[in-house]
Design a protein around this motif. Structure first.
Motif, PDB file in Angstrom:
ATOM      1  N   GLY A   1     -18.036  42.059 -26.435  1.00  0.00           N
ATOM      2  CA  GLY A   1     -17.752  40.932 -26.155  1.00  0.00           C
ATOM      3  C   GLY A   1     -17.844  39.433 -26.184  1.00  0.00           C
ATOM      4  N   LEU A   2     -17.819  38.108 -25.714  1.00  0.00           N
ATOM      5  CA  LEU A   2     -18.389  37.084 -26.202  1.00  0.00           C
ATOM      6  C   LEU A   2     -19.297  36.245 -26.387  1.00  0.00           C
ATOM      7  CD1 LEU A   2     -15.029  37.334 -25.613  1.00  0.00           C
ATOM      8  CD2 LEU A   2     -14.948  34.891 -24.893  1.00  0.00           C
ATOM      9  N   ARG A   3     -19.597  35.898 -27.447  1.00  0.00           N
ATOM     10  CA  ARG A   3     -20.407  35.459 -28.252  1.00  0.00           C
ATOM     11  C   ARG A   3     -20.972  34.056 -28.525  1.00  0.00           C
ATOM     12  NH1 ARG A   3     -23.599  38.587 -32.794  1.00  0.00           N
ATOM     13  NH2 ARG A   3     -20.459  39.373 -33.466  1.00  0.00           N
ATOM     14  N   LEU A   4     -21.593  32.552 -28.022  1.00  0.00           N
ATOM     15  CA  LEU A   4     -21.589  31.857 -27.568  1.00  0.00           C
ATOM     16  C   LEU A   4     -22.053  31.208 -29.693  1.00  0.00           C
ATOM     17  CD1 LEU A   4     -21.144  28.891 -26.577  1.00  0.00           C
ATOM     18  CD2 LEU A   4     -23.943  29.285 -24.804  1.00  0.00           C
ATOM     19  N   ILE A   5     -21.226  30.770 -29.976  1.00  0.00           N
ATOM     20  CA  ILE A   5     -21.963  29.921 -31.316  1.00  0.00           C
ATOM     21  C   ILE A   5     -22.353  28.701 -30.884  1.00  0.00           C
ATOM     22  CG2 ILE A   5     -21.046  29.193 -33.883  1.00  0.00           C
ATOM     23  CD1 ILE A   5     -18.025  31.271 -32.976  1.00  0.00           C
TER      24      ILE A   5
ATOM     25  N   THR B   1     -15.437  37.379 -40.428  1.00  0.00           N
ATOM     26  CA  THR B   1     -14.255  38.098 -38.989  1.00  0.00           C
ATOM     27  C   THR B   1     -14.464  38.198 -38.069  1.00  0.00           C
ATOM     28  OG1 THR B   1     -13.241  38.490 -41.404  1.00  0.00           O
ATOM     29  CG2 THR B   1     -12.395  39.351 -40.034  1.00  0.00           C
ATOM     30  N   SER B   2     -13.547  37.521 -37.310  1.00  0.00           N
ATOM     31  CA  SER B   2     -13.248  38.022 -35.932  1.00  0.00           C
ATOM     32  C   SER B   2     -12.484  36.567 -35.311  1.00  0.00           C
ATOM     33  CB  SER B   2     -14.606  36.463 -35.353  1.00  0.00           C
ATOM     34  OG  SER B   2     -14.935  37.156 -34.238  1.00  0.00           O
ATOM     35  N   VAL B   3     -12.336  36.875 -33.374  1.00  0.00           N
ATOM     36  CA  VAL B   3     -11.297  35.293 -33.260  1.00  0.00           C
ATOM     37  C   VAL B   3     -12.376  35.003 -32.658  1.00  0.00           C
ATOM     38  CG1 VAL B   3     -10.228  35.657 -31.465  1.00  0.00           C
ATOM     39  CG2 VAL B   3     -10.287  38.051 -32.336  1.00  0.00           C
ATOM     40  N   TYR B   4     -11.837  33.418 -32.715  1.00  0.00           N
ATOM     41  CA  TYR B   4     -12.265  32.471 -32.403  1.00  0.00           C
ATOM     42  C   TYR B   4     -11.541  31.395 -30.906  1.00  0.00           C
ATOM     43  CZ  TYR B   4     -15.603  32.939 -36.298  1.00  0.00           C
ATOM     44  OH  TYR B   4     -16.412  33.505 -37.382  1.00  0.00           O
ATOM     45  N   PHE B   5     -12.509  31.798 -30.029  1.00  0.00           N
ATOM     46  CA  PHE B   5     -12.182  31.320 -28.741  1.00  0.00           C
ATOM     47  C   PHE B   5     -13.447  29.628 -28.343  1.00  0.00           C
ATOM     48  CE2 PHE B   5      -9.080  33.731 -26.850  1.00  0.00           C
ATOM     49  CZ  PHE B   5      -9.766  35.479 -27.175  1.00  0.00           C
TER      50      PHE B   5
ATOM     51  N   THR C   1     -22.930  30.290 -20.471  1.00  0.00           N
ATOM     52  CA  THR C   1     -22.652  31.815 -20.244  1.00  0.00           C
ATOM     53  C   THR C   1     -22.263  32.910 -20.657  1.00  0.00           C
ATOM     54  OG1 THR C   1     -20.987  30.263 -18.777  1.00  0.00           O
ATOM     55  CG2 THR C   1     -20.709  32.483 -18.804  1.00  0.00           C
ATOM     56  N   ILE C   2     -22.681  33.996 -20.366  1.00  0.00           N
ATOM     57  CA  ILE C   2     -23.016  35.401 -21.676  1.00  0.00           C
ATOM     58  C   ILE C   2     -22.593  35.519 -20.540  1.00  0.00           C
ATOM     59  CG2 ILE C   2     -25.615  34.374 -22.087  1.00  0.00           C
ATOM     60  CD1 ILE C   2     -26.261  36.930 -20.404  1.00  0.00           C
ATOM     61  N   PHE C   3     -21.578  37.148 -21.954  1.00  0.00           N
ATOM     62  CA  PHE C   3     -20.392  37.864 -21.137  1.00  0.00           C
ATOM     63  C   PHE C   3     -21.166  39.709 -21.940  1.00  0.00           C
ATOM     64  CE2 PHE C   3     -17.272  35.336 -20.434  1.00  0.00           C
ATOM     65  CZ  PHE C   3     -16.763  34.041 -20.814  1.00  0.00           C
ATOM     66  N   GLY C   4     -20.382  40.274 -21.022  1.00  0.00           N
ATOM     67  CA  GLY C   4     -20.669  41.435 -21.080  1.00  0.00           C
ATOM     68  C   GLY C   4     -19.562  41.840 -22.385  1.00  0.00           C
ATOM     69  N   ALA C   5     -19.442  43.108 -22.311  1.00  0.00           N
ATOM     70  CA  ALA C   5     -18.825  44.110 -23.829  1.00  0.00           C
ATOM     71  C   ALA C   5     -17.302  44.059 -22.978  1.00  0.00           C
ATOM     72  CB  ALA C   5     -19.406  44.966 -24.518  1.00  0.00           C
TER      73      ALA C   5
ATOM     74  N   ARG D   1     -17.019  33.659 -30.495  1.00  0.00           N
ATOM     75  CA  ARG D   1     -16.274  34.553 -30.791  1.00  0.00           C
ATOM     76  C   ARG D   1     -16.920  36.136 -30.651  1.00  0.00           C
ATOM     77  NH1 ARG D   1     -19.459  36.081 -37.302  1.00  0.00           N
ATOM     78  NH2 ARG D   1     -18.045  37.643 -36.466  1.00  0.00           N
ATOM     79  N   GLN D   2     -15.337  36.809 -30.920  1.00  0.00           N
ATOM     80  CA  GLN D   2     -15.064  37.835 -29.645  1.00  0.00           C
ATOM     81  C   GLN D   2     -15.413  39.129 -30.480  1.00  0.00           C
ATOM     82  OE1 GLN D   2     -11.523  37.908 -27.521  1.00  0.00           O
ATOM     83  NE2 GLN D   2     -12.690  40.239 -26.843  1.00  0.00           N
ATOM     84  N   ASP D   3     -16.325  39.702 -30.773  1.00  0.00           N
ATOM     85  CA  ASP D   3     -16.064  41.110 -31.882  1.00  0.00           C
ATOM     86  C   ASP D   3     -15.299  42.004 -31.009  1.00  0.00           C
ATOM     87  OD1 ASP D   3     -17.999  39.106 -33.489  1.00  0.00           O
ATOM     88  OD2 ASP D   3     -16.615  39.790 -34.510  1.00  0.00           O
ATOM     89  N   PRO D   4     -15.338  43.634 -31.618  1.00  0.00           N
ATOM     90  CA  PRO D   4     -15.310  45.075 -30.925  1.00  0.00           C
ATOM     91  C   PRO D   4     -15.649  44.851 -30.806  1.00  0.00           C
ATOM     92  CG  PRO D   4     -13.474  44.951 -32.685  1.00  0.00           C
ATOM     93  CD  PRO D   4     -14.270  43.253 -33.246  1.00  0.00           C
ATOM     94  N   GLY D   5     -15.892  45.308 -28.985  1.00  0.00           N
ATOM     95  CA  GLY D   5     -17.395  45.550 -28.336  1.00  0.00           C
ATOM     96  C   GLY D   5     -18.951  45.229 -28.067  1.00  0.00           C
TER      97      GLY D   5
END
Lengths: 113, 116
Positions: free
Chosen positions: A42-46, A86-90, B104-108, A36-40
């Motif tokens: 980055g991407l966090r693994l679900i 609420t987010s963008v999911y990749f 894989t982890i990502f930066g902001a 999921r991608q939330d503003p500020g």
């Protein structure tokens, strides 16, 4: 080549509703992922699936479930949607021969009201 | 614990000039991979470049190069001859081979603006 296909592209849910995000890849990759991608942030693994038949939790699994239906398909389910989801999911897939660099789907923009 | 830090929320560069986007990482795994991804305003995520921790030379892919300084734990992306189409969000990412599994982890991210 289609690569990674995600559906739907947009979705609005009411709090408490459920839905499943679909993901399919045609590159014969073993590993698949949901972020999921939330503003500020980055991407966090679900959740991720290292190979067919296995799934593991990532950094933010609460409120989600996944199914690796076969080698091609990896779905993400929200059982009872909350506004915090609420987010963008990749969806993404990867393979050792590519150093596990990701091929991403186009994303799903989900709004929970 | 593995961590990726991108300290530049936004960067401006003049068209045709070079720009460096900063990325530092933290890991105790001696074997890891570093990645850069581009996200244009259309939203898709595009893989740009990869650097392995044991690679002796800096990775290059066309106008993209990765300035890998292992002792400083930095993996800066250099874009040469910037183009208007380079305006996008850029993410640095890392995968720990031994301890991170397939994750894989990502930066902001850093948002790059290319000026005409």
């Amino acid at each position: 080549n289609a690569g990674v296909t995600q559906t739907p592209k947009f979705q609005v849910l009411k709090t408490g509703q459920s839905m499943t995000l679909q993901c399919a890849q045609d590159m014969n990759h073993n590993s698949m992922y949901w972020y999921r991608q939330d503003p500020g942030m980055g991407l966090r693994l679900i959740y991720y699936s290292a190979s067919e038949g296995t799934t593991d939790k990532g950094e933010v699994p609460n409120g989600y479930n996944v199914s690796r239906l076969n080698k091609r398909e990896f779905s993400l389910r929200l059982e009872s949607a909350a506004p915090s989801q609420t987010s963008v999911y990749f969806c993404a897939s990867s393979e050792a021969r590519n150093n596990y660099g990701y091929t991403f789907g186009s994303g799903t923009r989900l709004t929970v009201v | 614990a593995q961590k990726i830090t991108q300290t530049q929320p936004g960067m401006f560069v003049q068209e045709k000039e070079a720009v460096t986007l900063d990325c530092t990482y933290d890991t105790s795994d001696p074997s890891y991979g570093l990645f850069w991804y581009k996200q244009p305003s259309s939203g898709e995520m595009i893989f740009l470049i990869y650097q392995g921790s044991y690679d002796q030379q800096n990775a290059t892919e066309g106008r993209y190069s990765l300035n890998f300084q292992k002792a400083r734990k930095s993996a800066n992306l250099v874009i040469s001859a910037s183009q208007l189409g380079d305006s996008a969000m850029y993410f640095c990412a890392m995968r720990e081979v031994n301890t991170g599994g397939f994750k894989t982890i990502f930066g902001a991210g850093t948002r790059l603006f290319v000026k005409a």
